[in-house]
Design an enzyme around this catalytic site. Structure first.
Site, short mmCIF file in Angstrom:
data_model
loop_
_atom_site.label_atom_id
_atom_site.label_comp_id
_atom_site.label_asym_id
_atom_site.label_seq_id
_atom_site.Cartn_x
_atom_site.Cartn_y
_atom_site.Cartn_z
N LYS A 34 0.84 -1.21 0.00
CA LYS A 34 0.00 0.00 0.00
C LYS A 34 0.87 1.26 0.00
O LYS A 34 2.09 1.17 0.20
CB LYS A 34 -0.90 -0.02 1.24
CG LYS A 34 -0.12 0.00 2.56
CD LYS A 34 -1.01 -0.28 3.76
CE LYS A 34 -0.19 -0.33 5.04
NZ LYS A 34 -1.01 -0.75 6.19
N ARG A 133 -9.74 0.36 15.79
CA ARG A 133 -9.81 1.06 14.51
C ARG A 133 -10.91 0.45 13.66
O ARG A 133 -12.04 0.90 13.69
CB ARG A 133 -8.44 1.04 13.83
CG ARG A 133 -8.25 2.05 12.73
CD ARG A 133 -6.83 2.09 12.21
NE ARG A 133 -6.37 0.80 11.69
CZ ARG A 133 -5.17 0.58 11.15
NH1 ARG A 133 -4.30 1.57 11.08
NH2 ARG A 133 -4.83 -0.59 10.70
N TYR A 275 17.56 28.95 7.43
CA TYR A 275 16.41 29.64 8.02
C TYR A 275 16.48 29.68 9.54
O TYR A 275 16.88 28.70 10.17
CB TYR A 275 15.12 28.91 7.61
CG TYR A 275 14.70 29.17 6.19
CD1 TYR A 275 14.34 30.44 5.75
CD2 TYR A 275 14.64 28.12 5.28
CE1 TYR A 275 13.95 30.67 4.45
CE2 TYR A 275 14.25 28.33 3.96
CZ TYR A 275 13.89 29.62 3.56
OH TYR A 275 13.50 29.83 2.27
N MET A 323 13.03 23.69 1.83
CA MET A 323 12.14 22.93 0.94
C MET A 323 12.92 22.11 -0.08
O MET A 323 12.59 20.96 -0.36
CB MET A 323 11.18 23.89 0.22
CG MET A 323 10.10 23.16 -0.55
SD MET A 323 9.02 24.26 -1.46
CE MET A 323 8.11 25.06 -0.15
C1 LIG Z 1 -0.24 -1.78 6.82
C2 LIG Z 1 -0.82 -3.01 7.37
C3 LIG Z 1 -0.01 -4.15 7.59
C4 LIG Z 1 1.49 -4.12 7.42
O1 LIG Z 1 2.06 -3.58 8.58
P1 LIG Z 1 3.64 -3.51 8.80
O2 LIG Z 1 3.78 -2.99 10.17
O3 LIG Z 1 4.15 -2.56 7.77
O4 LIG Z 1 4.14 -4.88 8.61
C5 LIG Z 1 -0.63 -5.30 8.00
N1 LIG Z 1 -1.96 -5.35 8.22
C6 LIG Z 1 -2.76 -4.28 8.05
C7 LIG Z 1 -4.21 -4.39 8.30
C8 LIG Z 1 -2.21 -3.08 7.63
O5 LIG Z 1 -3.00 -2.01 7.48
#
Ligand SMILES: *Cc1c(COP(=O)(O)O)cnc(C)c1O
Length: 377
Positions: A34, A133, A275, A323
């Site tokens: 992802k 969540r 800066y 930046m």
């Molecule tokens: C992103 C995610 C993972 C992977 O997590 P890592 O800590 O990067 O291994 C696994 N399960 C779910 C539901 C996630 O959202």
């Protein structure tokens, strides 16, 4: 000359880390790609891993569509599932695995059932065992399972959950979550036994709870399916692990953020850099300007002292990150000149070290790399 900043991605390293995850997990492993493959490039990483992995996972339908358009045909899981009927139709057409975490998603599947031909969806039934969540309360696992199992649009149901504290394996929340998950799994098993006469083709009740940290440091969490994300990108998320079965060295570095010096200057004692005039030389010194800034995703909160390698020599960032540029101390790197190569993170400087200096985590640095940084494979 083009701007020298680039992110050099090592696809073989990601594949080799995947193999390590498989060895550790002992079961099937979903490669989580992802958020643009944790910044490494969604389709490039997806296409490279697809022939070997048990499945890939993305967060959103849009990411899945992009992968299918790039002819990635492997099993592909959407971790947030779908939000409306049109998206469900797309998911069915693209043969995606879907997480189901809420009643409205069960309702979508049920109403699809009334209108369309059979499809064979693999559903990941999400239980909230303490992350707070997504997911159903563990008490509802068996009921939801039965409801999903009865739908002809559903091919299989995988029970899944997610840890809140797996990066700190000693914390008791992990044991509590595992217990809640196992209790839910047993209730589903009983529900399944009541049902299995009507649908006998599936005999096992697959489960999945482990992310990278749990694959590495919570052996009891390793199940039929495991989900590896950050570890594929060479970063061990486990903090202060007693049992570091995988140490930093044994995971391969998947990305080098590399640039060059575009200016080299000398500084008189007392002169300020950048800066806010935040940094002042306390003696006469020398410094360089690097083509890399927060506009590229380098963290602005990485302060003076953050490690940087210039021409193979470890030195430090000085002053505020701007930046498009940042400054590095060259007082002890006399051979450095305009054009000298700079490693911002990579094999010499673990991304976790930069993250720590910036008060964040490798995940954020990887996913925060902007479009402006060319990925080179
Ligand atoms: C992103 C995610 C993972 C992977 O997590 P890592 O800590 O990067 O291994 C696994 N399960 C779910 C539901 C996630 O959202």
């Amino acid at each position: 000359m083009t701007r020298p900043l680039q992110a050099i991605v090592n696809l073989d390293a990601i594949l080799s880390n995947y193999r390590q995850a498989k060895t550790l997990a002992g079961g099937a492993v979903v490669a989580v790609i992802k958020a643009n493959g944790y910044g490494h490039g969604l389709t490039r990483v997806g296409k490279y891993l697809a022939p070997e992995v048990d499945a890939l996972a993305v967060a959103t339908l849009e990411e899945a569509i992009e992968l299918r358009a790039a002819h990635v045909t492997s099993r592909l899981l959407v971790l947030e599932g779908v939000f409306d009927a049109e998206a469900l139709d797309t998911a069915i057409r693209l043969d995606l695995d879907l997480v189901v975490h809420s009643d409205y998603q069960v309702a979508l599947l049920a109403s699809h059932e009334l209108s369309a031909t059979n499809a064979a969806l693999n559903i990941w039934l999400k239980i909230d065992t303490g992350m707070g969540r997504l997911g159903f309360h563990p008490d509802r696992a068996a009921g939801q399972y039965k409801q999903l199992y009865a739908l002809s649009v559903v091919n299989s149901v995988i029970l899944t959950s997610h840890f809140a504290c797996a990066d700190e394996p000693q914390r008791q929340e992990n044991a509590l979550q595992l217990t809640a998950f196992d209790v839910a799994a047993r209730s589903v098993r009983r529900a399944y036994n009541d049902l299995c006469d009507s649908k006998s083709e599936t005999t096992s009740l697959p489960q999945s709870i482990a992310n990278s940290a749990a694959i590495i440091a919570l052996p009891a969490a390793r199940r039929h399916w495991n989900r590896a994300g950050i570890m594929l990108y060479g970063s061990n998320p486990v903090v202060r692990s007693v049992d570091r079965s995988v140490d930093m060295q044994s995971l391969a570095c998947s990305m080098t953020l590399q640039s060059r010096l575009i200016a080299v200057r000398s500084a008189a004692k007392g002169e300020s850099i950048g800066y806010g005039a935040d940094f002042r030389f306390s003696e006469d010194g020398r410094y360089g300007v690097v083509a890399c800034g927060y506009g590229d995703g380098y963290p602005r909160h990485a302060g003076t002292g953050t490690p940087v390698v210039v021409g193979g020599v470890r030195t430090r960032l000085i002053g505020r990150v701007s930046m498009d540029m940042l400054a590095v101390d060259l007082t002890n790197v006399p051979q450095a000149a305009v054009g000298t190569e700079v490693e911002l993170w990579g094999p010499r400087i673990p991304v976790s070290e930069v993250a720590e200096c910036a008060g964040t985590i490798p995940y954020e640095l990887f996913t925060g790399l902007t479009q402006r940084v060319p990925r080179v494979y």
